[in-house]
Design a protein around this motif. Structure first.
Motif, mmCIF file in Angstrom:
data_model
loop_
_atom_site.group_PDB
_atom_site.id
_atom_site.type_symbol
_atom_site.label_atom_id
_atom_site.label_comp_id
_atom_site.label_asym_id
_atom_site.label_seq_id
_atom_site.Cartn_x
_atom_site.Cartn_y
_atom_site.Cartn_z
ATOM 1 N N THR A 177 0.830 -1.205 0.000
ATOM 2 C CA THR A 177 0.000 0.000 0.000
ATOM 3 C C THR A 177 0.864 1.255 0.000
ATOM 4 O O THR A 177 0.590 2.209 -0.746
ATOM 5 N N LEU A 178 1.922 1.289 0.812
ATOM 6 C CA LEU A 178 2.801 2.455 0.849
ATOM 7 C C LEU A 178 3.534 2.651 -0.472
ATOM 8 O O LEU A 178 3.720 3.789 -0.916
ATOM 9 N N VAL A 179 3.920 1.566 -1.114
ATOM 10 C CA VAL A 179 4.570 1.665 -2.421
ATOM 11 C C VAL A 179 3.583 2.232 -3.448
ATOM 12 O O VAL A 179 3.908 3.156 -4.197
ATOM 13 N N ARG A 180 2.369 1.707 -3.445
ATOM 14 C CA ARG A 180 1.359 2.118 -4.426
ATOM 15 C C ARG A 180 0.876 3.551 -4.183
ATOM 16 O O ARG A 180 0.826 4.364 -5.107
ATOM 17 N N VAL A 181 0.549 3.871 -2.938
ATOM 18 C CA VAL A 181 -0.088 5.154 -2.635
ATOM 19 C C VAL A 181 0.936 6.283 -2.468
ATOM 20 O O VAL A 181 0.751 7.373 -3.015
ATOM 21 N N CYS A 182 1.985 6.031 -1.716
ATOM 22 C CA CYS A 182 2.953 7.080 -1.385
ATOM 23 C C CYS A 182 4.151 7.110 -2.323
ATOM 24 O O CYS A 182 5.017 7.963 -2.188
ATOM 25 N N LYS A 183 4.189 6.144 -3.242
ATOM 26 C CA LYS A 183 5.316 6.040 -4.188
ATOM 27 C C LYS A 183 6.640 5.796 -3.478
ATOM 28 O O LYS A 183 7.696 6.246 -3.915
ATOM 29 N N HIS A 184 6.586 5.065 -2.351
ATOM 30 C CA HIS A 184 7.806 4.694 -1.639
ATOM 31 C C HIS A 184 8.533 3.597 -2.401
ATOM 32 O O HIS A 184 7.901 2.810 -3.113
ATOM 33 N N SER A 185 9.840 3.526 -2.197
ATOM 34 C CA SER A 185 10.576 2.353 -2.654
ATOM 35 C C SER A 185 10.195 1.200 -1.723
ATOM 36 O O SER A 185 9.669 1.419 -0.625
ATOM 37 N N CYS B 210 -6.677 4.413 3.906
ATOM 38 C CA CYS B 210 -7.824 3.973 4.699
ATOM 39 C C CYS B 210 -8.723 3.023 3.901
ATOM 40 O O CYS B 210 -9.256 2.054 4.450
ATOM 41 N N GLU B 211 -8.885 3.289 2.603
ATOM 42 C CA GLU B 211 -9.671 2.390 1.751
ATOM 43 C C GLU B 211 -9.041 1.010 1.668
ATOM 44 O O GLU B 211 -9.742 0.012 1.456
ATOM 45 N N ALA B 212 -7.730 0.941 1.862
ATOM 46 C CA ALA B 212 -7.022 -0.344 1.875
ATOM 47 C C ALA B 212 -7.146 -1.037 3.223
ATOM 48 O O ALA B 212 -6.568 -2.094 3.450
ATOM 49 N N GLY B 213 -7.880 -0.412 4.159
ATOM 50 C CA GLY B 213 -8.116 -1.022 5.476
ATOM 51 C C GLY B 213 -7.055 -0.721 6.506
ATOM 52 O O GLY B 213 -6.981 -1.378 7.541
ATOM 53 N N ILE B 214 -6.232 0.291 6.237
ATOM 54 C CA ILE B 214 -5.144 0.661 7.142
ATOM 55 C C ILE B 214 -5.503 1.999 7.773
ATOM 56 O O ILE B 214 -5.947 2.927 7.088
ATOM 57 N N ASP B 215 -5.292 2.130 9.084
ATOM 58 C CA ASP B 215 -5.632 3.352 9.797
ATOM 59 C C ASP B 215 -4.586 4.427 9.536
ATOM 60 O O ASP B 215 -3.384 4.211 9.760
#
Length: 91
Positions: free
Chosen positions: A39-47, A82-87
Motif C-alpha cells: 500500500t505504501l509503495v502504491r499510494v505514497c510512491k515509496h521504494s 484507509c480504503e485499503a483497510g489501514i488506519d
C-alpha cells in the motif's frame, strides 16, 4: 525572556503557517506487513525498502509519519490508505 507561550503552541502555529503536515499510519493487529508495504509503495510512491522501514516503525512504535506535505496532497493519500483497510490520519 518568557512571553508566556508554551513551546507546543509555538510549534502548532509554525506548522499552520508553513502548511506542512504528516501522514501518520497506525499499527493494528489485522493487516500484514506485505499489505502495508504494498500500500505504501502504491499510494505514497515509496521504494520497497522505504516502505519496509516504515512498516517496521509502525509495528514497533505504533505509528509512523510516512509522508510530509500539504493537506491538499496528503488527504487523497490518507483516503487511499484507509480504503485499503489501514488506519491513517493527516496531522
Amino acid at each position: 525572556m518568557d512571553f508566556g507561550y508554551k513551546e507546543e503552541e509555538l510549534v502548532d502555529v509554525l506548522e499552520d503557517v508553513d502548511g506542512v503536515r504528516d501522514l501518520m499510519v497506525f499499527n493494528d493487529d489485522v493487516n500484514t506487513f506485505d499489505h502495508v508495504i504494498e500500500t505504501l509503495v502504491r499510494v505514497c510512491k515509496h521504494s520497497t525498502t522505504q516502505a519496509e522501514q516504515c512498516a517496521y516503525i509502525i509495528h514497533y512504535n505504533g505509528k509512523c509519519s510516512v509522508k510530509k506535505g500539504s493537506l491538499a496532497n496528503l488527504k487523497p493519500m490518507k483516503e487511499a490508505i484507509c480504503e485499503a483497510g489501514i488506519d491513517a490520519q493527516v496531522v
